[in-house]
Design a protein around this motif. Structure first.
Motif, PDB file in Angstrom:
ATOM      1  N   SER A   1       0.910  -1.198   0.035  1.00  0.00           N
ATOM      2  CA  SER A   1      -0.134  -0.066   0.141  1.00  0.00           C
ATOM      3  C   SER A   1       0.976   1.047  -0.133  1.00  0.00           C
ATOM      4  CB  SER A   1      -0.976  -0.041   1.297  1.00  0.00           C
ATOM      5  OG  SER A   1      -0.137   0.070   2.343  1.00  0.00           O
ATOM      6  N   ARG A   2       2.166   1.194   0.251  1.00  0.00           N
ATOM      7  CA  ARG A   2       3.004   2.461   0.365  1.00  0.00           C
ATOM      8  C   ARG A   2       3.503   2.671  -0.986  1.00  0.00           C
ATOM      9  NH1 ARG A   2       6.993  -0.601   4.937  1.00  0.00           N
ATOM     10  NH2 ARG A   2       5.648  -1.313   6.259  1.00  0.00           N
ATOM     11  N   ASP A   3       3.684   1.965  -2.079  1.00  0.00           N
ATOM     12  CA  ASP A   3       4.211   2.297  -3.394  1.00  0.00           C
ATOM     13  C   ASP A   3       3.395   1.735  -4.282  1.00  0.00           C
ATOM     14  OD1 ASP A   3       6.787   3.823  -2.488  1.00  0.00           O
ATOM     15  OD2 ASP A   3       7.068   1.869  -1.315  1.00  0.00           O
ATOM     16  N   GLY A   4       4.004   1.899  -5.332  1.00  0.00           N
ATOM     17  CA  GLY A   4       3.382   1.592  -6.840  1.00  0.00           C
ATOM     18  C   GLY A   4       3.837   0.043  -7.252  1.00  0.00           C
ATOM     19  N   TRP A   5       3.848   0.078  -8.621  1.00  0.00           N
ATOM     20  CA  TRP A   5       4.163  -1.127  -9.464  1.00  0.00           C
ATOM     21  C   TRP A   5       5.514  -1.860  -9.212  1.00  0.00           C
ATOM     22  CZ3 TRP A   5       7.711  -2.228 -13.239  1.00  0.00           C
ATOM     23  CH2 TRP A   5       7.592  -3.425 -14.059  1.00  0.00           C
ATOM     24  N   LEU A   6       6.524  -0.978  -9.047  1.00  0.00           N
ATOM     25  CA  LEU A   6       7.691  -1.521  -8.825  1.00  0.00           C
ATOM     26  C   LEU A   6       7.885  -2.169  -7.500  1.00  0.00           C
ATOM     27  CD1 LEU A   6      10.160   1.177 -10.370  1.00  0.00           C
ATOM     28  CD2 LEU A   6       9.712  -1.180 -11.233  1.00  0.00           C
ATOM     29  N   ALA A   7       7.233  -1.302  -6.454  1.00  0.00           N
ATOM     30  CA  ALA A   7       7.155  -2.215  -5.040  1.00  0.00           C
ATOM     31  C   ALA A   7       6.439  -3.547  -5.236  1.00  0.00           C
ATOM     32  CB  ALA A   7       6.586  -1.079  -4.280  1.00  0.00           C
ATOM     33  N   GLU A   8       5.552  -3.608  -5.941  1.00  0.00           N
ATOM     34  CA  GLU A   8       4.961  -4.866  -6.170  1.00  0.00           C
ATOM     35  C   GLU A   8       5.775  -5.993  -7.008  1.00  0.00           C
ATOM     36  OE1 GLU A   8       1.208  -6.685  -8.672  1.00  0.00           O
ATOM     37  OE2 GLU A   8       0.999  -4.692  -8.086  1.00  0.00           O
ATOM     38  N   ASP A   9       6.554  -5.478  -7.552  1.00  0.00           N
ATOM     39  CA  ASP A   9       7.497  -6.520  -8.159  1.00  0.00           C
ATOM     40  C   ASP A   9       8.672  -6.941  -7.286  1.00  0.00           C
ATOM     41  OD1 ASP A   9       7.476  -7.571 -11.039  1.00  0.00           O
ATOM     42  OD2 ASP A   9       9.413  -6.642 -11.169  1.00  0.00           O
ATOM     43  N   GLU A  10       9.132  -5.980  -6.566  1.00  0.00           N
ATOM     44  CA  GLU A  10      10.030  -6.220  -5.418  1.00  0.00           C
ATOM     45  C   GLU A  10       9.504  -7.162  -4.416  1.00  0.00           C
ATOM     46  OE1 GLU A  10      13.355  -5.581  -5.617  1.00  0.00           O
ATOM     47  OE2 GLU A  10      12.919  -5.036  -7.935  1.00  0.00           O
ATOM     48  N   PHE A  11       8.353  -7.083  -3.953  1.00  0.00           N
ATOM     49  CA  PHE A  11       7.968  -7.728  -2.912  1.00  0.00           C
ATOM     50  C   PHE A  11       7.494  -9.166  -3.545  1.00  0.00           C
ATOM     51  CE2 PHE A  11       4.003 -10.089  -1.113  1.00  0.00           C
ATOM     52  CZ  PHE A  11       4.423  -9.975   0.413  1.00  0.00           C
ATOM     53  N   PHE A  12       7.196  -9.325  -5.037  1.00  0.00           N
ATOM     54  CA  PHE A  12       6.970 -10.666  -5.361  1.00  0.00           C
ATOM     55  C   PHE A  12       8.371 -11.289  -5.465  1.00  0.00           C
ATOM     56  CE2 PHE A  12       7.265 -13.122  -9.398  1.00  0.00           C
ATOM     57  CZ  PHE A  12       6.115 -14.411  -9.195  1.00  0.00           C
ATOM     58  N   PHE A  13       9.480 -10.643  -5.719  1.00  0.00           N
ATOM     59  CA  PHE A  13      10.658 -11.177  -5.699  1.00  0.00           C
ATOM     60  C   PHE A  13      11.097 -11.702  -4.415  1.00  0.00           C
ATOM     61  CE2 PHE A  13      15.162 -10.120  -4.523  1.00  0.00           C
ATOM     62  CZ  PHE A  13      15.817 -11.149  -5.284  1.00  0.00           C
ATOM     63  N   ALA A  14      10.698 -10.856  -3.211  1.00  0.00           N
ATOM     64  CA  ALA A  14      11.244 -11.323  -1.868  1.00  0.00           C
ATOM     65  C   ALA A  14      10.120 -12.576  -1.507  1.00  0.00           C
ATOM     66  CB  ALA A  14      10.790 -10.065  -0.891  1.00  0.00           C
ATOM     67  N   GLU A  15       8.998 -12.487  -1.674  1.00  0.00           N
ATOM     68  CA  GLU A  15       8.189 -13.628  -1.334  1.00  0.00           C
ATOM     69  C   GLU A  15       8.339 -15.044  -2.118  1.00  0.00           C
ATOM     70  OE1 GLU A  15       3.410 -14.467  -1.613  1.00  0.00           O
ATOM     71  OE2 GLU A  15       4.154 -13.151  -3.273  1.00  0.00           O
ATOM     72  N   GLN A  16       8.964 -14.826  -3.475  1.00  0.00           N
ATOM     73  CA  GLN A  16       9.220 -16.018  -3.989  1.00  0.00           C
ATOM     74  C   GLN A  16      10.431 -16.562  -3.556  1.00  0.00           C
ATOM     75  OE1 GLN A  16       6.100 -16.672  -5.349  1.00  0.00           O
ATOM     76  NE2 GLN A  16       7.645 -17.987  -6.410  1.00  0.00           N
ATOM     77  N   ASN A  17      11.399 -15.837  -3.074  1.00  0.00           N
ATOM     78  CA  ASN A  17      12.609 -15.940  -2.168  1.00  0.00           C
ATOM     79  C   ASN A  17      12.140 -16.906  -0.807  1.00  0.00           C
ATOM     80  OD1 ASN A  17      15.353 -15.628  -3.676  1.00  0.00           O
ATOM     81  ND2 ASN A  17      14.540 -13.382  -3.510  1.00  0.00           N
ATOM     82  N   ALA A  18      11.166 -16.579  -0.303  1.00  0.00           N
ATOM     83  CA  ALA A  18      10.908 -16.974   0.966  1.00  0.00           C
ATOM     84  C   ALA A  18      10.269 -18.615   0.703  1.00  0.00           C
ATOM     85  CB  ALA A  18       9.729 -16.083   1.687  1.00  0.00           C
ATOM     86  N   HIS A  19       9.437 -18.381  -0.472  1.00  0.00           N
ATOM     87  CA  HIS A  19       8.847 -19.658  -1.125  1.00  0.00           C
ATOM     88  C   HIS A  19       9.964 -20.707  -1.205  1.00  0.00           C
ATOM     89  CE1 HIS A  19       5.734 -21.984  -2.794  1.00  0.00           C
ATOM     90  NE2 HIS A  19       6.553 -22.046  -4.009  1.00  0.00           N
TER      91      HIS A  19
END
Length: 445
Positions: free
Chosen positions: A219-237
């Motif tokens: 909710s803090r940022d836009g599209w690029l923040a969503e992409d970086e969160f996806f990167f982190a989530e997949q690393n945790a996965h």
């Protein structure tokens, strides 16, 4: 097989073959058959063949330019490939494709740190430069799960930037692995000997914790923040699945193979969902070994209880996948003699009799494409098929590198390059520079 039957089969395949000459229209027939399918899986019969990388790149370039494919997903570790993704989408400080590939340090480095991959990555970056809108740029991802520690570090590094308290919790959970030195195999071995407590609960808790924070972070940022969160989530996965994989690798081949391919299929599915959510469309090219992209149900692998990405993708997206296998008869290949060994340029022996490769060789064409439905009865026969991974042992070739399979049921199309050459590593060892072995190797005196 009787000579007359073999001759008839050769004639049938030759009649169905589409020659590959290096011309711009080589793959018109292939693209027509792919149509509007969303996932195209491009294989390889070895992890060290120049022509396989080159032809996959040519096909992929056309899929991106003409069919709107927006991602390439490869048999590589997620964090290492994501550095390349940042480079090709113009979001990194790397100044060259070679520099962007620097994180591929784990054996076998030559699989992605080679001259053909450099050329493709530079092409992808240049292509994306002509597309100012970030959403129209094609991306590059990894599907594999070997990067246990690198992925843990990536999760913590991401959280350091968005939520220091969450980063501290992640460090505490992942410190469970500090009781074992080394990478994932050492952890799995220690668990198998009851020398350390499994870290299963910690990695699951970290994945759940990260996903709970998704709304607040995004909710803090836009599209690029969503992409970086996806990167982190997949690393945790990945950490979750890698922890399980390394425990299972000491219990049996089938269970560890299935865990790995299930992870790659899950990552591909997550990637499709992510791209669709962001862009409204997801069309992905997959680069992996034939043993991963050819439907395992029609091989000895399936008889042993193994599944693979090709089978799982066909199941998840029925009618929307197109699987392409690559084969060769003879030539050279970059491979090691043992796991962790140096890259060597080895001679590939001619195909064994009664193999699919021997049949394709008998067609007498240097390189060609065969839509398998045209010769389903011929290539549907159960024959030997060769698989060379990162290790090649010609002295034990029949036992080490051949299995029975139905080629037309594994693949929608097959590309055969009769004589192939070794891919050129960016870091060439003395063993590689010594060149290919003599014709009599290893049995001749």
């Amino acid at each position: 097989m009787a000579r007359s039957a073999l001759a008839a089969d050769v004639d049938a395949v030759r009649a169905a073959a589409v020659p590959i000459t290096g011309a711009s229209d080589d793959y018109d027939e292939l693209l027509r058959r792919i149509g509007d399918r969303r996932v195209v899986l491009l294989g390889e019969a070895s992890h060290g063949t120049h022509e396989f990388y080159r032809e996959r790149a040519r096909i992929t370039q056309r899929l991106i330019e003409e069919k709107g494919f927006n991602a390439v997903a490869v048999e590589a570790d997620w964090p290492d490939a994501y550095r390349v993704n940042r480079y090709v989408t113009h979001r990194s400080d790397d100044t060259s494709a070679t520099e962007s590939l620097a994180d591929f340090e784990r054996f076998p480095a030559w699989m992605w740190r080679n001259a053909d991959v450099v050329r493709f990555v530079e092409w992808l970056r240049a292509r994306n430069a002509a597309h100012g809108d970030m959403r129209s740029r094609a991306r590059f991802y990894g599907l594999d799960l070997y990067s246990l520690r690198a992925s843990m570090e990536a999760v913590v590094r991401y959280l350091d930037g968005v939520d220091p308290a969450a980063a501290a919790r992640a460090r505490e959970r992942y410190s469970c692995f500090d009781h074992v030195s080394g990478e994932g195999p050492e952890y799995g071995h220690a668990v198998s000997l009851n020398l350390t407590v499994p870290c299963e609960q910690q990695v699951i808790s970290q994945l759940v914790d990260l996903r709970r924070q998704a709304h607040a972070i995004l909710s803090r940022d836009g599209w690029l923040a969503e992409d970086e969160f996806f990167f982190a989530e997949q690393n945790a996965h990945l950490v979750h699945h890698a922890e399980e994989y390394y425990r299972e690798m000491y219990r049996g081949r089938v269970s560890s193979w299935n865990l790995r391919d299930r992870h790659m299929a899950d990552t591909l599915a997550a990637l499709v969902d992510h791209l669709h959510g962001q862009l409204g469309a997801a069309r992905v090219v997959v680069w992996e070994h034939n043993s991963h992209v050819g439907d395992a149900r029609h091989t000895e692998m399936g008889q042993w209880g193994e599944w693979n990405v090709g089978q799982l993708a066909r199941t998840q997206w029925p009618g929307e996948c197109f699987n392409v296998g690559f084969t060769t008869d003879h030539g050279t290949v970059t491979a090691a003699s043992d796991w962790g060994g140096v890259a060597e340029r080895k001679r590939v022996r001619p195909a064994l009799p009664d193999s699919h490769e021997a049949l394709l060789h008998a067609c007498g064409l240097p390189a060609f494409l065969v839509p398998t439905e045209r010769v389903a009865d011929v290539l549907g026969a159960r024959r030997l098929e060769r698989a060379i991974g990162v290790i090649y042992r010609p002295e034990t070739e029949r036992a080490s590198h051949w299995f029975h399979a139905s080629m037309s049921q594994q693949f929608d199309a097959v590309i055969h390059v009769d004589r192939t050459t070794a891919v050129e590593p960016l870091e060439r060892s003395a063993r590689w520079d010594e060149g290919e072995a003599p014709e009599t190797f290893p049995t001749g005196l």
